[in-house]
Design an enzyme around this catalytic site. Sequence first.
Site, PDB file in Angstrom:
ATOM      1  N   ARG A  75       0.819  -1.199   0.000  1.00  0.00           N
ATOM      2  CA  ARG A  75       0.000   0.000   0.000  1.00  0.00           C
ATOM      3  C   ARG A  75       0.861   1.261   0.000  1.00  0.00           C
ATOM      4  NH1 ARG A  75      -3.034  -3.465   3.129  1.00  0.00           N
ATOM      5  NH2 ARG A  75      -2.353  -2.681   5.164  1.00  0.00           N
ATOM      6  N   TYR A  79      -0.057   4.302  -2.448  1.00  0.00           N
ATOM      7  CA  TYR A  79      -0.275   5.677  -2.013  1.00  0.00           C
ATOM      8  C   TYR A  79       0.682   6.642  -2.711  1.00  0.00           C
ATOM      9  CZ  TYR A  79      -2.876   3.281   1.671  1.00  0.00           C
ATOM     10  OH  TYR A  79      -3.751   2.487   2.369  1.00  0.00           O
ATOM     11  N   TYR A 101     -13.884   9.899   0.712  1.00  0.00           N
ATOM     12  CA  TYR A 101     -15.062   9.708   1.553  1.00  0.00           C
ATOM     13  C   TYR A 101     -14.693   9.881   3.022  1.00  0.00           C
ATOM     14  CZ  TYR A 101     -13.561   4.899   2.676  1.00  0.00           C
ATOM     15  OH  TYR A 101     -12.874   3.794   3.118  1.00  0.00           O
ATOM     16  N   HIS A 103     -13.784  11.936   6.289  1.00  0.00           N
ATOM     17  CA  HIS A 103     -12.923  13.106   6.508  1.00  0.00           C
ATOM     18  C   HIS A 103     -11.627  12.880   5.744  1.00  0.00           C
ATOM     19  CE1 HIS A 103     -10.399  16.093   8.376  1.00  0.00           C
ATOM     20  NE2 HIS A 103     -11.386  16.507   9.168  1.00  0.00           N
ATOM     21  N   VAL A 106      -8.479  11.857   8.009  1.00  0.00           N
ATOM     22  CA  VAL A 106      -8.579  10.831   9.042  1.00  0.00           C
ATOM     23  C   VAL A 106      -8.416   9.455   8.404  1.00  0.00           C
ATOM     24  CG1 VAL A 106     -10.029   9.805  10.833  1.00  0.00           C
ATOM     25  CG2 VAL A 106     -10.083  12.284  10.448  1.00  0.00           C
ATOM     26  N   ALA A 133     -16.185   8.801  10.028  1.00  0.00           N
ATOM     27  CA  ALA A 133     -16.853   7.633  10.592  1.00  0.00           C
ATOM     28  C   ALA A 133     -17.013   7.794  12.100  1.00  0.00           C
ATOM     29  CB  ALA A 133     -16.060   6.365  10.274  1.00  0.00           C
ATOM     30  N   GLN A 175      -9.854   0.187  11.757  1.00  0.00           N
ATOM     31  CA  GLN A 175      -9.322  -0.793  10.800  1.00  0.00           C
ATOM     32  C   GLN A 175      -9.103  -2.145  11.479  1.00  0.00           C
ATOM     33  OE1 GLN A 175      -5.897   1.412   9.229  1.00  0.00           O
ATOM     34  NE2 GLN A 175      -7.165   2.224   7.582  1.00  0.00           N
ATOM     35  N   ALA A 216     -20.398   2.484   9.541  1.00  0.00           N
ATOM     36  CA  ALA A 216     -21.293   3.572   9.151  1.00  0.00           C
ATOM     37  C   ALA A 216     -21.970   3.248   7.820  1.00  0.00           C
ATOM     38  CB  ALA A 216     -20.510   4.879   9.027  1.00  0.00           C
ATOM     39  N   SER A 243     -14.955  -1.852   9.203  1.00  0.00           N
ATOM     40  CA  SER A 243     -15.351  -2.181  10.576  1.00  0.00           C
ATOM     41  C   SER A 243     -14.505  -1.416  11.595  1.00  0.00           C
ATOM     42  CB  SER A 243     -15.196  -3.681  10.843  1.00  0.00           C
ATOM     43  OG  SER A 243     -16.042  -4.450  10.019  1.00  0.00           O
ATOM     44  N   THR A 244     -15.172  -0.906  12.605  1.00  0.00           N
ATOM     45  CA  THR A 244     -14.511  -0.250  13.735  1.00  0.00           C
ATOM     46  C   THR A 244     -14.941  -0.962  15.010  1.00  0.00           C
ATOM     47  OG1 THR A 244     -14.468   1.906  12.643  1.00  0.00           O
ATOM     48  CG2 THR A 244     -14.270   1.910  15.041  1.00  0.00           C
TER      49      THR A 244
END
Length: 271
Positions: A75, A79, A101, A103, A106, A133, A175, A216, A243-244
């Site tokens: 990743r 990035y 999507y 913020h 964040v 989220a 995450q 969310a 998922s959080t």
Amino acid sequence: MSTQQVSHEGSLVCVGTGLNLAGQISVLSKSYIENADVVFSLVPDGFAQRWLEALNDDVRSLQSFYAQDDEVKSRRDTYDEMVQAILEQVRKGKKVVCALYGHPGVFACVSHFAIEQAREEGYSAKMEPGISAEACLWADLGIDPGNSGHQSFEASQFMFYKHRPDPTTHLLLWQIGIAGEHTLTEFHTSSDRLQVLVEQLNEWYPLEHEITIYEAANLPIQQARIDKLALKELPSARLTGISTLMIPPSESLEINHEVLAKLGITEADLG
């Protein structure tokens, strides 16, 4: 505080679209999208992508930079490629918007990297906030984090370093779906890794302590996912990329009598 020095044409604004399609974006961020020369997007579904394309004629998805099919790709490389694609258009003197999507600052390192590099090269670059989220979580779960405070960590970082949560506050682990993943090439965790996390958390929370897996809603027709289970059940839980893990307090706040005495306040004064 020093003023940013702008020496080149071309600009970058990173905006947040919120979590719920079209309904959680600010008026200012929407205006930036509508008036940009180029819009780069990183949104969760085709509905959001098409909505952006209705606002601007040149919207370019960044999703293609992720590993495709069976490709193994860090990743970090993904990035970096995203940032360079964005900066390439800024260097051409264009008004560039990066729409992410939630913020944009964040758990979204691309925006931070791109803004930092653009500023170093003398371009105007800034970020506009979006509904995250976390903001949705407090609303959906009906929790006021001001009542006892809260702590927030990326799940893998929490596991890799000696963070010490305060069990009198709400604990958020982001995450959780990739908890314990260190190679930056996988997008999932395993029950074994989650069991290690459970054992780690058990230092502060009982195995029977109720936790919540939260996701969310991304569309107006969806409902937020709010699954409550015991901490010991986490290794078998269904987890996704959004998922959080929310862990409510397991202990009550403890009054600091020494400080109250210095302030001339009694326990009764606290209500």
